[in-house]
Design a protein around this motif. Sequence first.
Motif, PDB file in Angstrom:
ATOM      1  N   VAL A 148      13.107  40.032  -9.091  1.00  0.00           N
ATOM      2  CA  VAL A 148      12.148  40.415 -10.131  1.00  0.00           C
ATOM      3  C   VAL A 148      12.100  41.935 -10.220  1.00  0.00           C
ATOM      4  O   VAL A 148      11.960  42.618  -9.193  1.00  0.00           O
ATOM      5  CB  VAL A 148      10.739  39.863  -9.828  1.00  0.00           C
ATOM      6  CG1 VAL A 148       9.760  40.240 -10.950  1.00  0.00           C
ATOM      7  CG2 VAL A 148      10.781  38.354  -9.648  1.00  0.00           C
ATOM      8  N   ILE A 149      12.206  42.453 -11.441  1.00  0.00           N
ATOM      9  CA  ILE A 149      12.086  43.889 -11.685  1.00  0.00           C
ATOM     10  C   ILE A 149      10.955  44.120 -12.671  1.00  0.00           C
ATOM     11  O   ILE A 149      10.965  43.587 -13.779  1.00  0.00           O
ATOM     12  CB  ILE A 149      13.400  44.481 -12.235  1.00  0.00           C
ATOM     13  CG1 ILE A 149      14.511  44.347 -11.191  1.00  0.00           C
ATOM     14  CG2 ILE A 149      13.211  45.942 -12.620  1.00  0.00           C
ATOM     15  CD1 ILE A 149      15.858  44.883 -11.666  1.00  0.00           C
ATOM     16  N   HIS A 150       9.963  44.907 -12.242  1.00  0.00           N
ATOM     17  CA  HIS A 150       8.842  45.283 -13.121  1.00  0.00           C
ATOM     18  C   HIS A 150       9.161  46.619 -13.780  1.00  0.00           C
ATOM     19  O   HIS A 150       9.502  47.595 -13.109  1.00  0.00           O
ATOM     20  CB  HIS A 150       7.544  45.424 -12.319  1.00  0.00           C
ATOM     21  CG  HIS A 150       6.981  44.125 -11.836  1.00  0.00           C
ATOM     22  ND1 HIS A 150       6.160  43.336 -12.613  1.00  0.00           N
ATOM     23  CD2 HIS A 150       7.128  43.469 -10.654  1.00  0.00           C
ATOM     24  CE1 HIS A 150       5.813  42.262 -11.936  1.00  0.00           C
ATOM     25  NE2 HIS A 150       6.389  42.307 -10.732  1.00  0.00           N
ATOM     26  N   ILE A 151       9.052  46.659 -15.097  1.00  0.00           N
ATOM     27  CA  ILE A 151       9.162  47.915 -15.846  1.00  0.00           C
ATOM     28  C   ILE A 151       7.780  48.177 -16.435  1.00  0.00           C
ATOM     29  O   ILE A 151       7.308  47.434 -17.297  1.00  0.00           O
ATOM     30  CB  ILE A 151      10.218  47.814 -16.962  1.00  0.00           C
ATOM     31  CG1 ILE A 151      11.581  47.472 -16.357  1.00  0.00           C
ATOM     32  CG2 ILE A 151      10.303  49.122 -17.741  1.00  0.00           C
ATOM     33  CD1 ILE A 151      12.679  47.271 -17.398  1.00  0.00           C
ATOM     34  N   ALA A 152       7.116  49.217 -15.925  1.00  0.00           N
ATOM     35  CA  ALA A 152       5.707  49.439 -16.274  1.00  0.00           C
ATOM     36  C   ALA A 152       5.420  50.923 -16.393  1.00  0.00           C
ATOM     37  O   ALA A 152       6.193  51.773 -15.932  1.00  0.00           O
ATOM     38  CB  ALA A 152       4.789  48.804 -15.220  1.00  0.00           C
ATOM     39  N   LYS A 211      21.431  42.508 -11.396  1.00  0.00           N
ATOM     40  CA  LYS A 211      21.487  41.190 -12.016  1.00  0.00           C
ATOM     41  C   LYS A 211      20.163  40.461 -11.754  1.00  0.00           C
ATOM     42  O   LYS A 211      20.108  39.451 -11.045  1.00  0.00           O
ATOM     43  CB  LYS A 211      22.644  40.378 -11.464  1.00  0.00           C
ATOM     44  CG  LYS A 211      24.021  40.947 -11.778  1.00  0.00           C
ATOM     45  CD  LYS A 211      24.328  40.874 -13.278  1.00  0.00           C
ATOM     46  CE  LYS A 211      25.717  41.392 -13.592  1.00  0.00           C
ATOM     47  NZ  LYS A 211      26.013  41.334 -15.045  1.00  0.00           N
ATOM     48  N   PRO A 212      19.077  40.973 -12.291  1.00  0.00           N
ATOM     49  CA  PRO A 212      17.776  40.349 -11.983  1.00  0.00           C
ATOM     50  C   PRO A 212      17.614  38.996 -12.649  1.00  0.00           C
ATOM     51  O   PRO A 212      18.234  38.706 -13.679  1.00  0.00           O
ATOM     52  CB  PRO A 212      16.780  41.360 -12.554  1.00  0.00           C
ATOM     53  CG  PRO A 212      17.521  41.998 -13.676  1.00  0.00           C
ATOM     54  CD  PRO A 212      18.957  42.085 -13.235  1.00  0.00           C
ATOM     55  N   GLY A 235      26.319  43.208 -21.107  1.00  0.00           N
ATOM     56  CA  GLY A 235      26.561  42.613 -19.804  1.00  0.00           C
ATOM     57  C   GLY A 235      25.323  42.411 -18.960  1.00  0.00           C
ATOM     58  O   GLY A 235      25.365  41.761 -17.916  1.00  0.00           O
ATOM     59  N   LEU A 236      24.194  42.988 -19.368  1.00  0.00           N
ATOM     60  CA  LEU A 236      22.932  42.772 -18.647  1.00  0.00           C
ATOM     61  C   LEU A 236      22.299  41.505 -19.236  1.00  0.00           C
ATOM     62  O   LEU A 236      21.433  41.556 -20.102  1.00  0.00           O
ATOM     63  CB  LEU A 236      22.003  43.978 -18.822  1.00  0.00           C
ATOM     64  CG  LEU A 236      20.672  43.936 -18.047  1.00  0.00           C
ATOM     65  CD1 LEU A 236      20.903  43.894 -16.550  1.00  0.00           C
ATOM     66  CD2 LEU A 236      19.815  45.136 -18.417  1.00  0.00           C
ATOM     67  N   ASN A 237      22.760  40.346 -18.739  1.00  0.00           N
ATOM     68  CA  ASN A 237      22.401  39.087 -19.395  1.00  0.00           C
ATOM     69  C   ASN A 237      21.896  38.015 -18.437  1.00  0.00           C
ATOM     70  O   ASN A 237      21.861  36.846 -18.775  1.00  0.00           O
ATOM     71  CB  ASN A 237      23.602  38.545 -20.158  1.00  0.00           C
ATOM     72  CG  ASN A 237      24.825  38.398 -19.258  1.00  0.00           C
ATOM     73  OD1 ASN A 237      24.737  38.596 -18.038  1.00  0.00           O
ATOM     74  ND2 ASN A 237      25.965  38.055 -19.836  1.00  0.00           N
ATOM     75  N   SER A 238      21.538  38.419 -17.219  1.00  0.00           N
ATOM     76  CA  SER A 238      21.144  37.419 -16.232  1.00  0.00           C
ATOM     77  C   SER A 238      19.648  37.123 -16.238  1.00  0.00           C
ATOM     78  O   SER A 238      19.202  36.188 -15.566  1.00  0.00           O
ATOM     79  CB  SER A 238      21.544  37.899 -14.825  1.00  0.00           C
ATOM     80  OG  SER A 238      20.858  39.113 -14.507  1.00  0.00           O
TER      81      SER A 238
END
Length: 1030
Positions: free
Chosen positions: A535-539, A661-662, A687-690
């Motif tokens: 999990v990646i939080h962008i905040a 690859k989150p 390519g960032l599609n995961s």
Amino acid sequence: MEAKLSTCFLNGGCYGGGGTKFNQVNVRFSPMPSRRLLPASCKMRQRNFGPQNKRQQPKKINLDHPENTNIQVNGDEGSDPGISFKDSNSDSIEEIKPISDDSIPITREAEHINEEDARNSSAPNGVDSVAEAKNSSKIMHSSTNILGTSEGGEQLSGIHLEDLIGMIRNAEKNIHLLNHARIRALDDLEKILHEKEVLQGEINILETKLAETDARLRVAAQEKIHVELLEDQLEKLRNELSSRNSSEELVYNVNNSLPFSQSNDVNSYSEEFDVWKTENISLKNELQALKTQLFNLKKTDERVQILEEERISLESSLKELEFKFSASQEDVSNISSLKAECKNLYEKVEHLQQLLENATKQADQAILALQQNQELRKKVDQLEKSLEEANVYKLSSEKMQQYNELMQQKIQILDERLQRSDEEIESYVQLYQNSMKEFQDTLTNLKEESKKRLRDDTVNEMPSEFWSRLLLMIDGWFLEKKVSAEDAMLLRDMIWKRDGSIHNAYMSSKEKTERETIATFLRLTSSTSSPRLHVIHIAAEMAPVAKVGGLGDVVTGLSKALQKKGHLVEIVLPKYDCARYQLVQDLKALNVPVESYFDGRLYKNKIWTGTVEGLPVYFIEPQHPGNFFWRGQFYGENDDFKRFSFFSRAALELLLQVGKKPDIIHCHDWQTAFVAPLYWDLYVAKGLNSARICFTCHNFEYQGTAPATELASCGLDVYHLNRPDRMQDNSAQDRINPIKGAIVFSNIVTTVSPTYAQEVRSAEGGQGLHATLHSHSKKFVGILNGIDTEAWNPATDNFLKVQYNAYDIEGKAENKEDLRRCLRLSSRDVRRPLVGCITRLVPQKGVHLIRHAIYRTLELGGQFVLLGSSPVPHIQKEFEDIANHFQSHEHVRLILKYDESLSHLIYAATDMLTIPSIFEPCGLTQMIAMRYGSIPIARKTGGLNDSVFDVDDDAIPIQYRNGFTFLTADEQGFNNALERAFYLYKNNIDGWKQLVQKVMGVDFSWESSAALYEELYAKSVARARATKRA
């Protein structure tokens, strides 16, 4: 030196109807020669002592008794002071000039009411006053010399008895004079009152006459009008006769017939009118005279008031003199006893001197007995010298021999003591050395055991900071092209699953170079394993580094809870210039910049990495000429739309270039809502599609709308997205709504409480997005936020004076007292309820109810503390005025700023906390308050309705009731909840204590909330994988 007497005396007269004149009042006080017993306002000349009295006392105590005590009382010798009076036209000053040095000059000012009356004062009264002043100024002086002689001829000063005698006599005279003045003032007051009554009777008579005159004037005026009408008729008749050119006979007949009788009436009315006019003028003169007398009477009342004030001051002076007189009599009666006590004191001092000498000798002996070994050696040398001195004095041989033998024995004893002491010291030293050796051996063993335990510790016990540091290190190697994408992915998976082999490899590579460390890590990539959720939080916020509101707390709390569940969690933030980077561990910049597109060109971004509370964090610093995040504040800039759209694209570019690859990319509020359309429109193809996109809106009031043309800056297609089913704002076709775009393009949409999720589906609560939410209702859910129970824990809170928990709440009372002392609130009543409010002062928070709560709390007998500020200028100014009004109040204090440490203390000290929000998406305040045992008083809206349940609501199970609630956002509803809380607090102490313990035990941690998010994540990822397989 002079001392002014504040008492004022009248000198003048007042004339009324009877012409009464008041006599002059003269009062004179005799001086008081005692310097010890004078009031503080009087100052006395220093006495001129002779050389013997001024001689400095020797340091040695003279124990000799005084042999002669001569008390001489001088009668009238040197006691007559000079008396001078100034002219009565100026301020009268009466001065008493002393002849002897022991007298005290006193000057007194007398105020005059009427200078002209003062000149006309009768001579006998003035003579009597002067005679009284002369008699009162006779002061008996005496001097008492107590002479005591010792061997050195030193003298001791005695007690001045004459001071007390003179003061007593003067006090008696002053009392006598004050009584006379008081009697005269009372007589004058009675005369004034009698004259006032006479004048009042005359005024009543004149008022009656004036009323009669007014009636007569009204009648005369009516008659005058009638006469004027008759004169007009006569004139008309004459004019008609002259116009017709009639004969003189006809004119004569006309003049002598009808008008003749009327002419007589006119003359009589005129005469009567003149009489009335004359009488009216005389009445006006009398009325003017009455007004003058009335004015004089008012002056008389003022003088009566002045006399009354003077009488009160004279009575107070009389009481003070009587008190001093009684005190002086007691002093005279105590003189004989003081003489006897003086003799006893001399004997005691002599006895104490002897005791002091004996004690000194004993102390010297004790000091000699406690000397160390070197002092014992010196004594031996002294004893040997004493033997030689004995020979000098030629003592008898037999005594000398005995004495010598005795000395030899003592020397031998001392030598034995020295030897034993040396042996004991050596044994102590040896014991200390053995102990130190054992300590060193034990310490060495403990170090070895510690190292062994450290090597044998399980990997799961390693802190989160360790794994975050490893993860950032792998990402740095990949960006610097030191490892391949596949190797980096495998190493991240091993870190993610906390593989023991990568832990051992890192520990064994601490002393190696970076190349050797990379080689060691690459050996571990032979085996692979399936990853957990990434999990990646962008905040835009993260507590405590960059926090404005509840968003920062949610990002940190949710991430830590997911990390504890074994998931890999990372956060991407803007690098603000105003963030608290001292709270970031291992903060460093990567050598390779990341380029991102904006406004038609590529801009470099400097990437920083570090750990915050065990979480890996990436900070993006744009190298843009606009200095997007170097503004000194987080939000509130005119170009916020550009700032955060730039950041959203740069964050996705970072994930792409690092090779992430989150499984979940979680964005928050409108500031990072651009991530959802950017991801699906641009980065999936790169390519960032995961990942699956999760979007959380913390407050639908803030939507960040902007003209549609500005969307093109970050590379999105305006024509493609400015459509009603995508990002077009529902209220304006030429504007873009980021929140709407995130709802449309995200796989999961959440808000911060179930009740708020229902409220925003309505037209009133949805802020224009209710239709969009209805269209995407299947992926929209409300999850109640939690709080960080480690940061908010009264049992371990370092901001508190006393820590406490639900099983022992006594510390809460001590923190309450500490807050009252810090804010200077009254502590007289420890049971007085303390109400708090911690909030941003914005309309959403119910500002009008907060203001009302301050005054209503005071009316109910409580105390109120407010902590918070407002970004709205007029609201901030309004509460600043309230704060200034209660600045020195003992029960109210307003602190119009945010203070982290003070907020902890307020939560711990208050008995109740008010949250009267108009709407509240979630709210963390009520949860923190209950965590610290402060009972919430909240409105039933949003997250407050999901976390606070009224204690008097029978529809709620009793185990869930934890506060006081109200529904309507008005003063009546709030009063009902506040009054019920006060009633329970004051009338049911045990019930209140049980309620406090119950709310402190409620679990508001992130565990349950994180589990719900985990379930949403897993279902969304599973659906995506199933779609790919299909």
